[in-house]
Write a protein that holds these residues in place. Structure first.
Motif, PDB file in Angstrom:
ATOM      1  N   SER A 139       0.894  -1.109   0.059  1.00 49.07           N
ATOM      2  CA  SER A 139       0.055   0.050  -0.042  1.00 49.07           C
ATOM      3  C   SER A 139       0.725   1.196   0.040  1.00 49.07           C
ATOM      4  O   SER A 139       0.544   2.377  -0.303  1.00 49.07           O
ATOM      5  CB  SER A 139      -0.842  -0.005   1.155  1.00 49.07           C
ATOM      6  OG  SER A 139      -0.176  -0.010   2.519  1.00 49.07           O
ATOM      7  N   GLN A 193     -12.710  -5.920  -5.710  1.00 49.78           N
ATOM      8  CA  GLN A 193     -13.381  -6.014  -4.546  1.00 49.78           C
ATOM      9  C   GLN A 193     -14.297  -7.149  -4.620  1.00 49.78           C
ATOM     10  O   GLN A 193     -14.956  -7.487  -5.661  1.00 49.78           O
ATOM     11  CB  GLN A 193     -13.918  -4.611  -4.100  1.00 49.78           C
ATOM     12  CG  GLN A 193     -13.097  -3.352  -3.799  1.00 49.78           C
ATOM     13  CD  GLN A 193     -12.191  -3.899  -2.715  1.00 49.78           C
ATOM     14  OE1 GLN A 193     -12.740  -4.202  -1.533  1.00 49.78           O
ATOM     15  NE2 GLN A 193     -10.727  -3.913  -2.835  1.00 49.78           N
ATOM     16  N   HIS A 209       0.820  -0.408  -4.864  1.00 47.86           N
ATOM     17  CA  HIS A 209      -0.621  -0.527  -5.703  1.00 47.86           C
ATOM     18  C   HIS A 209      -1.651   0.687  -5.105  1.00 47.86           C
ATOM     19  O   HIS A 209      -2.837   0.553  -5.184  1.00 47.86           O
ATOM     20  CB  HIS A 209      -1.092  -1.761  -5.364  1.00 47.86           C
ATOM     21  CG  HIS A 209      -0.402  -2.582  -6.316  1.00 47.86           C
ATOM     22  ND1 HIS A 209      -0.607  -2.774  -7.646  1.00 47.86           N
ATOM     23  CD2 HIS A 209       0.227  -3.857  -6.117  1.00 47.86           C
ATOM     24  CE1 HIS A 209       0.301  -3.792  -7.924  1.00 47.86           C
ATOM     25  NE2 HIS A 209       0.842  -4.485  -7.299  1.00 47.86           N
ATOM     26  N   SER A 210      -1.112   1.414  -4.265  1.00 50.48           N
ATOM     27  CA  SER A 210      -2.044   2.712  -4.003  1.00 50.48           C
ATOM     28  C   SER A 210      -2.335   3.694  -4.918  1.00 50.48           C
ATOM     29  O   SER A 210      -1.435   3.665  -5.961  1.00 50.48           O
ATOM     30  CB  SER A 210      -1.523   3.311  -2.867  1.00 50.48           C
ATOM     31  OG  SER A 210      -0.072   3.979  -3.053  1.00 50.48           O
ATOM     32  N   ARG A 235      -7.784  -2.176 -11.613  1.00 53.36           N
ATOM     33  CA  ARG A 235      -6.764  -2.101 -10.460  1.00 53.36           C
ATOM     34  C   ARG A 235      -7.745  -2.139  -9.246  1.00 53.36           C
ATOM     35  O   ARG A 235      -8.750  -1.181  -9.028  1.00 53.36           O
ATOM     36  CB  ARG A 235      -6.154  -0.825 -10.524  1.00 53.36           C
ATOM     37  CG  ARG A 235      -4.828  -0.878 -11.431  1.00 53.36           C
ATOM     38  CD  ARG A 235      -4.219   0.361 -11.754  1.00 53.36           C
ATOM     39  NE  ARG A 235      -3.971   1.004 -10.316  1.00 53.36           N
ATOM     40  CZ  ARG A 235      -3.052   2.295 -10.323  1.00 53.36           C
ATOM     41  NH1 ARG A 235      -3.132   2.887 -11.143  1.00 53.36           N
ATOM     42  NH2 ARG A 235      -2.752   2.476  -9.231  1.00 53.36           N
ATOM     43  N   LYS A 236      -7.566  -2.947  -8.309  1.00 59.53           N
ATOM     44  CA  LYS A 236      -8.313  -3.139  -6.910  1.00 59.53           C
ATOM     45  C   LYS A 236      -8.503  -1.568  -6.178  1.00 59.53           C
ATOM     46  O   LYS A 236      -9.546  -1.202  -5.882  1.00 59.53           O
ATOM     47  CB  LYS A 236      -7.513  -3.866  -6.209  1.00 59.53           C
ATOM     48  CG  LYS A 236      -8.493  -4.429  -4.857  1.00 59.53           C
ATOM     49  CD  LYS A 236      -7.527  -5.319  -3.998  1.00 59.53           C
ATOM     50  CE  LYS A 236      -8.109  -5.601  -2.631  1.00 59.53           C
ATOM     51  NZ  LYS A 236      -7.511  -6.481  -1.969  1.00 59.53           N
ATOM     52  N   GLU A 237      -7.108  -0.826  -6.325  1.00 61.17           N
ATOM     53  CA  GLU A 237      -7.521   0.267  -5.342  1.00 61.17           C
ATOM     54  C   GLU A 237      -8.380   1.362  -6.146  1.00 61.17           C
ATOM     55  O   GLU A 237      -8.635   2.498  -5.520  1.00 61.17           O
ATOM     56  CB  GLU A 237      -6.160   0.837  -5.344  1.00 61.17           C
ATOM     57  CG  GLU A 237      -5.223   1.060  -6.827  1.00 61.17           C
ATOM     58  CD  GLU A 237      -4.510   0.127  -7.101  1.00 61.17           C
ATOM     59  OE1 GLU A 237      -3.609   0.355  -8.014  1.00 61.17           O
ATOM     60  OE2 GLU A 237      -4.874  -1.116  -6.710  1.00 61.17           O
ATOM     61  N   ARG A 238      -9.031   1.340  -7.419  1.00 60.58           N
ATOM     62  CA  ARG A 238      -9.756   1.965  -7.855  1.00 60.58           C
ATOM     63  C   ARG A 238     -11.276   1.891  -7.479  1.00 60.58           C
ATOM     64  O   ARG A 238     -12.117   2.435  -7.552  1.00 60.58           O
ATOM     65  CB  ARG A 238      -9.747   2.047  -9.485  1.00 60.58           C
ATOM     66  CG  ARG A 238      -8.214   2.854  -9.818  1.00 60.58           C
ATOM     67  CD  ARG A 238      -8.123   3.298 -11.327  1.00 60.58           C
ATOM     68  NE  ARG A 238      -7.396   4.226 -11.702  1.00 60.58           N
ATOM     69  CZ  ARG A 238      -6.184   3.938 -12.222  1.00 60.58           C
ATOM     70  NH1 ARG A 238      -5.952   3.070 -13.093  1.00 60.58           N
ATOM     71  NH2 ARG A 238      -5.211   5.062 -12.506  1.00 60.58           N
ATOM     72  N   HIS A 239     -11.432   0.550  -6.845  1.00 62.07           N
ATOM     73  CA  HIS A 239     -12.887   0.240  -6.486  1.00 62.07           C
ATOM     74  C   HIS A 239     -13.800   0.562  -7.428  1.00 62.07           C
ATOM     75  O   HIS A 239     -14.864   0.952  -7.088  1.00 62.07           O
ATOM     76  CB  HIS A 239     -12.988   0.995  -5.235  1.00 62.07           C
ATOM     77  CG  HIS A 239     -12.032   0.750  -4.143  1.00 62.07           C
ATOM     78  ND1 HIS A 239     -11.918  -0.441  -3.454  1.00 62.07           N
ATOM     79  CD2 HIS A 239     -10.928   1.773  -3.652  1.00 62.07           C
ATOM     80  CE1 HIS A 239     -10.650  -0.295  -2.551  1.00 62.07           C
ATOM     81  NE2 HIS A 239     -10.142   0.777  -2.618  1.00 62.07           N
ATOM     82  N   GLU A 291      -6.319  10.318  -6.096  1.00 63.18           N
ATOM     83  CA  GLU A 291      -7.400  10.334  -4.727  1.00 63.18           C
ATOM     84  C   GLU A 291      -8.270  11.626  -4.646  1.00 63.18           C
ATOM     85  O   GLU A 291      -9.496  11.612  -4.431  1.00 63.18           O
ATOM     86  CB  GLU A 291      -6.732   9.823  -3.564  1.00 63.18           C
ATOM     87  CG  GLU A 291      -6.511   8.514  -3.630  1.00 63.18           C
ATOM     88  CD  GLU A 291      -5.670   8.201  -2.286  1.00 63.18           C
ATOM     89  OE1 GLU A 291      -5.134   8.951  -1.744  1.00 63.18           O
ATOM     90  OE2 GLU A 291      -5.412   7.003  -1.925  1.00 63.18           O
TER      91      GLU A 291
END
Length: 472
Positions: free
Chosen positions: A2, A471, A16-17, A426-430, A23
Motif C-alpha cells: 500500500s 473488491q 498499488h495505492s 486495479r483493486k485500489e480504484r474500487h 485520490e
C-alpha cells in the motif's frame, strides 16, 4: 503493498495505492456523481464508482466515442462517470475533449468545435515538417512513433496538439478522470504484465504497480532517480503512441516506406535544397539524396516481390563515387531470393543499416540526419522508444526484466486487448460498474464462432489476471 518501499528521494513510486492527486480528484468528483444520480432519482447505499471505456478503431472510434458521449450528455448520464479510459482511436477523442476546461459541462459547444476542426483542412506540410524537426532534436530517443505522429495522426485529428497531460491536470475538475493506455512491447512479446497507463499525474505499469510522474516519463533514470531530463511528451505524440496499431507489419511497412518516399523526398525541389546544391562547401547532397531514394525504392521492391538489383547497383555506385572510387564495405552483394520473405527481410534490415551507417559519416545536417535515422528505425522497426524509468531499480517488487534494460518500447494497447479493462480493474480504484463501448470494425454481435471463442478466451484470461485486484 500500500505504500512505497523506496527512499523519499526516489522519483519512482512502487506499490498499488493511488496517486494522492488522483485520490483527491476522485473524492471531489463523487459529489458530482451523487448529484447526477439524485437528479435521475437513482438511489444507492453509497456513491458508486462507474468507469466508461472506449475501444480502439481509429477515426471510427474517435467519432464514435464523441457521439456516444454527446448522447449520454443529452440523457443526463454524463456526470455519472468517475473515470473515462480509452484505447487507440478513443484516446484521440479524449485528447480533443480534455483540451477544453470542464468540457463535460459544455459538451455541445466542445463537440461542434471538434467536428468543425475534423471537417477542415489538414495540417500543412511545413507545420508537420517543423514539428518533426522539433521531435528529432529535442530528445534522445527518436522512433517511428514521432514520424507516425506528424504524417498519420495529424491527417486524422487535423491539428498539432502541443499541450501535455500534466499541464491540464488542474483544468478538468468537473470531468471524468482520464486514463490513456498503451502496452510495453517487450513485456507483450515475453508474456509479461504489459499494460501501461498514463493519467494527468502519473504514468506506469497498472498491474505491476510502478509509476513515475507523467512529466518525467521519457527522462533517463538510474536506480529510481532522474539523471537526465527529457521534454514531456505532448498530446500529439501521446495520440501517436496510443494509436499505433500495426496489425499487419508487412502492409504497414509498405505503407510507411511509400509515405516516406511521397512526403519527405520531394524536398529536392525546395529552395533550401537548391541552395545546398549551389554551396561549394556543402557535401554532395544530391548524391546522398539519390542513395536514400534508391534505398527506399529497394525496400519497397522487396516487399512487393520486385527485383531490387537495379537499386542495389545504383546505391553501390553512388557510395563508391562519394568515397572517391574506394569500394564501400556495405552488405555483401548477392542474388536476393525475394520469394523467401523471412530471409529477404533480414537481408534488407542489415543492408539498410549498413547504407545508413555509411551515409551518416558524410551527412550530418537537417534533414539528412533525420532521414537516415528514420530509415534505421524502419530497418529495426522501432516504435515508442523511451528511457526506462525502472532501470537498475533495487526494489525486488519490480520484475527483473523491467529493471535490466535502459530503454522500453511502447505501442497501441489494442494489439493486446481492444478495451482498457486492466486499468480500471486495479483493486485500489474500487470500480463498481464498467460500461464498455465497442467501436471495433464489424458488428460485435455478429462475430464468427472462432472469433467469439478468441474474444471469450481473452476476456477470461483478463479476468483471471485481475483476480485478487477486484473488491468482493
Amino acid at each position: 503493498m500500500s505504500a512505497s518501499k523506496l527512499p523519499k528521494s526516489s522519483a519512482v513510486r512502487t506499490g498499488h495505492s493511488l496517486n494522492k492527486n488522483e485520490e483527491e480528484f476522485v473524492n471531489s468528483r463523487r459529489d458530482i456523481v451523487l448529484q447526477c444520480l439524485t437528479t435521475l432519482k437513482i438511489s444507492w447505499s453509497q456513491v458508486p464508482k462507474i468507469a466508461l471505456l472506449g475501444s480502439g478503431g481509429g477515426e471510427r472510434a474517435m467519432v464514435g466515442l464523441l457521439g456516444s458521449l454527446d448522447q449520454l450528455g443529452k440523457e443526463g448520464l454524463l456526470d455519472c462517470f468517475l473515470y473515462l479510459s480509452g484505447v487507440s482511436g478513443s484516446t484521440w477523442c479524449m485528447a480533443s475533449l480534455y483540451q477544453e476546461p470542464d468540457w463535460s459541462s459544455n459538451l455541445e459547444a466542445v463537440k461542434q468545435k471538434i467536428v468543425q476542426r475534423l471537417s477542415g483542412n489538414r495540417v500543412s506540410w511545413s507545420e508537420a515538417f517543423s514539428k518533426l524537426k522539433t521531435y528529432f532534436y529535442e530528445k534522445d530517443k527518436f522512433s517511428l512513433t514521432d514520424v507516425w505522429a506528424v504524417i498519420v495522426v495529424t491527417s486524422y485529428v487535423k491539428e498539432i496538439d502541443e499541450h501535455t497531460l500534466s499541464e491540464k491536470s488542474g483544468q478538468n475538475r468537473k470531468d471524468p478522470y482520464p486514463i490513456y493506455t498503451v502496452i510495453d512491447k517487450q513485456c507483450k512479446q515475453h508474456k509479461g504484465d504489459a499494460w501501461f497507463e498514463a493519467t494527468p499525474h502519473e504514468a506506469g505499469y497498472s498491474l505491476i504497480g510502478a509509476f513515475v510522474d507523467v512529466s518525467k516519463l521519457g527522462s533517463q533514470f538510474e536506480k529510481g532517480s532522474e539523471i537526465k531530463k527529457q521534454p514531456e511528451m505532448d498530446m500529439l505524440y501521446l495520440q501517436a503512441l496510443c494509436g499505433s496499431a500495426l496489425a499487419d507489419e508487412e502492409e504497414i511497412l509498405k505503407f510507411f516506406w511509400q509515405k516516406i518516399k511521397d512526403i519527405f523526398f520531394p524536398v529536392n525541389s525546395t529552395k533550401e535544397f537548391e541552395e545546398m546544391l549551389k554551396d561549394p562547401e556543402s557535401p554532395p547532397v544530391d548524391d546522398g539524396y539519390q542513395v536514400l531514394m534508391h534505398l527506399v525504392d529497394m525496400n519497397l521492391n522487396v516487399l512487393n516481390g520486385i527485383d531490387p538489383s537495379p537499386h542495389d547497383e545504383a546505391i553501390r555506385a553512388k557510395l563508391t563515387g562519394l568515397s572517391g572510387g574506394k569500394r564501400q564495405l556495405i552488405f555483401e552483394a548477392k542474388t536476393l531470393n525475394i520469394t523467401d520473405k523471412v530471409a529477404a527481410k533480414l537481408y534488407m534490415k542489415i543492408y539498410t543499416e549498413d547504407v545508413c551507417k555509411n551515409l551518416s559519416k558524410r551527412f550530418r545536417f537537417w534533414p539528412f540526419d533525420c532521414w537516415i535515422h528514420i530509415c534505421r528505425c524502419m530497418a529495426d522497426w522501432i516504435w515508442g522508444r523511451k528511457y526506462n524509468f525502472l532501470h537498475n531499480m533495487t526494489d525486488e517488487s519490480v520484475p527483473t526484466v523491467l529493471r535490466k534494460s535502459e530503454t522500453r518500447d511502447y505501442e497501441d494497447a489494442g494489439l493486446l486487448l481492444n478495451s482498457p479493462f486492466f486499468s480500471v480493474l486495479r483493486k485500489e480504484r474500487h470500480i463498481n460498474l464498467i460500461i464498455s463501448l465497442d467501436f471495433s470494425e464489424g458488428d460485435p454481435f455478429m462475430k464468427s464462432s472462432c472469433q467469439m471463442r478468441t474474444v471469450k478466451t481473452r476476456r477470461t484470461s483478463m479476468c483471471l489476471k485481475a483476480k485478487g485486484m477486484l473488491q468482493p
